[in-house]
Design a protein around this motif. Structure first.
Motif, PDB file in Angstrom:
ATOM      1  N   SER A  61      34.815  60.007 -31.473  1.00 31.52           N
ATOM      2  CA  SER A  61      33.382  60.339 -30.243  1.00 31.52           C
ATOM      3  C   SER A  61      32.642  60.463 -31.441  1.00 31.52           C
ATOM      4  N   ASP A  63      30.921  63.525 -31.158  1.00 36.57           N
ATOM      5  CA  ASP A  63      30.820  64.815 -31.647  1.00 36.57           C
ATOM      6  C   ASP A  63      31.105  64.754 -32.667  1.00 36.57           C
ATOM      7  N   GLU A  64      32.920  63.917 -32.502  1.00 34.82           N
ATOM      8  CA  GLU A  64      33.581  63.985 -33.806  1.00 34.82           C
ATOM      9  C   GLU A  64      32.064  63.693 -35.241  1.00 34.82           C
ATOM     10  N   ALA A  66      29.697  63.361 -36.228  1.00 32.87           N
ATOM     11  CA  ALA A  66      28.652  64.114 -36.620  1.00 32.87           C
ATOM     12  C   ALA A  66      29.032  65.618 -37.250  1.00 32.87           C
ATOM     13  N   ALA A  67      30.343  66.370 -36.183  1.00 30.29           N
ATOM     14  CA  ALA A  67      31.088  67.141 -37.123  1.00 30.29           C
ATOM     15  C   ALA A  67      31.926  67.055 -38.145  1.00 30.29           C
ATOM     16  N   GLU A  98      23.498  57.362 -32.697  1.00 33.58           N
ATOM     17  CA  GLU A  98      23.897  58.036 -34.315  1.00 33.58           C
ATOM     18  C   GLU A  98      23.624  57.805 -34.960  1.00 33.58           C
ATOM     19  N   ALA A 101      22.022  61.461 -35.332  1.00 35.21           N
ATOM     20  CA  ALA A 101      23.342  62.251 -35.696  1.00 35.21           C
ATOM     21  C   ALA A 101      23.831  62.669 -37.092  1.00 35.21           C
TER      22      ALA A 101
END
Length: 318
Positions: A61, A63-64, A66-67, A98, A101
């Motif tokens: 995802s 979020d994943e 970026a993390a 993206e 990010a």
């Protein structure tokens, strides 16, 4: 010709395309990822390429992604440069999101995937228009990279497109996926005098490409023996006969990429204690069931790797 750049970041040498370890539930295993970062650096990596296809970026995802990028930047802690991609969308608006990010991870560079600049395969005009749109929305102070990712299709840059990117003075690296030595040589010549480094990603031509001026190696077998590629790059003159043997071993080892990579690389890292699991998102089958005698193949790769490490360590004046 003297190379000039307005950026201080240089991405060259042996640049692993990073794996993403998952636990058995399918979540990112950050403990395993930290061990992997330390393994890369201990084995001679000059930079790290995070959130790439080897990282299974298409199955993460936003979020994943970026993390993951933030974690790699944090744990690398400036010891080596980190470049981050995660550029997986065809929609131009989603691409801006993206890539922004990726910028916010704090990476030393953000990598743009060429096939998403021309998702409908319309050619040069579409690619340059989409690229200009993205460049206008990314910080001009941040170095960028280019990646001819083979998924969903391999979109090689032609010479005019590469010259356009060089002239923009925004790019410091191209992950070259041409898999063709003459193309690498032509691109090296085209980039001469610029900040852009050509990083070949194909193991079959890795040593020849480095001898021809490629700035390093950025292929998937940096996940097995980056230090051996580094020795070829920097020290092969110490024993040309050994270098020839090693280059042949590296080419033959890399043929096994077809046997369930990246799970194959995770199996190797499970053996050496980096990963607890070989879980992948991109592979949904049992690699041992599909590829008979896979462990025996991996045994030989491991034995060969240790054999050449020992021979290199025994060289006088090392």
């Amino acid at each position: 010709m003297v190379q000039t750049s307005r950026f201080s970041t240089v991405v060259e040498g042996i640049v692993p395309v990073m794996l993403t370890p998952f636990d058995e539930s399918g979540a990112i295993d950050y403990s395993g990822l930290e061990r992997l970062i330390e393994w890369y650096i201990a084995h001679g990596a000059d930079a790290l390429f995070a959130v790439a296809q080897s990282s299974e970026m298409q199955y993460l995802s936003l979020d994943e992604r970026a993390a993951l990028g933030r974690f790699v930047v944090e744990k690398a802690a400036g010891r080596v440069p980190v470049v981050v991609s995660g550029h997986i969308s065809d929609d131009i608006g989603a691409q801006v999101e993206e890539l922004q990010a990726a910028v916010e991870t704090g990476a030393q560079g953000v990598v743009i995937v060429t096939n998403h600049l021309d998702p409908q395969r319309q050619g040069r005009a579409a690619l340059t228009a989409n690229l200009e749109h993205l460049l206008a929305r990314l910080p001009s102070s941040l170095p960028l990279g280019l990646y001819e990712c083979p998924a969903p299709y391999r979109r090689l840059l032609d010479d005019d497109e590469l010259a356009f990117c060089i002239a923009s003075e925004r790019f410091i690296m191209l992950k070259d996926v041409s898999c063709d030595l003459e193309t690498v040589k032509r691109r090296v010549k085209l980039a001469q005098g610029s900040a852009l480094k050509i990083l070949n990603a194909n193991a079959a031509i890795a040593w020849d490409a480095m001898k021809a001026g490629s700035a390093g190696f950025n292929g998937v077998f940096t996940n097995f023996h980056p230090d051996l590629y580094q020795w070829l790059r920097l020290r092969s003159d110490a024993d040309p006969a050994l270098a020839e043997e090693l280059a042949t071993f590296l080419v033959l080892s890399a043929v096994s990429e077809a046997l369930g990579y990246p799970a194959l690389a995770k199996l190797y890292h499970q053996r050496i204690g980096t990963f607890d699991s070989i879980r992948c998102r991109v592979i949904d089958y049992d690699i041992r069931e599909r590829y008979w005698a896979l462990d025996a193949v991996l045994d030989k790769i491991v034995q060969g790797t240790e054999h050449f490490r020992a021979r290199i360590a025994a060289l006088p004046g090392r």
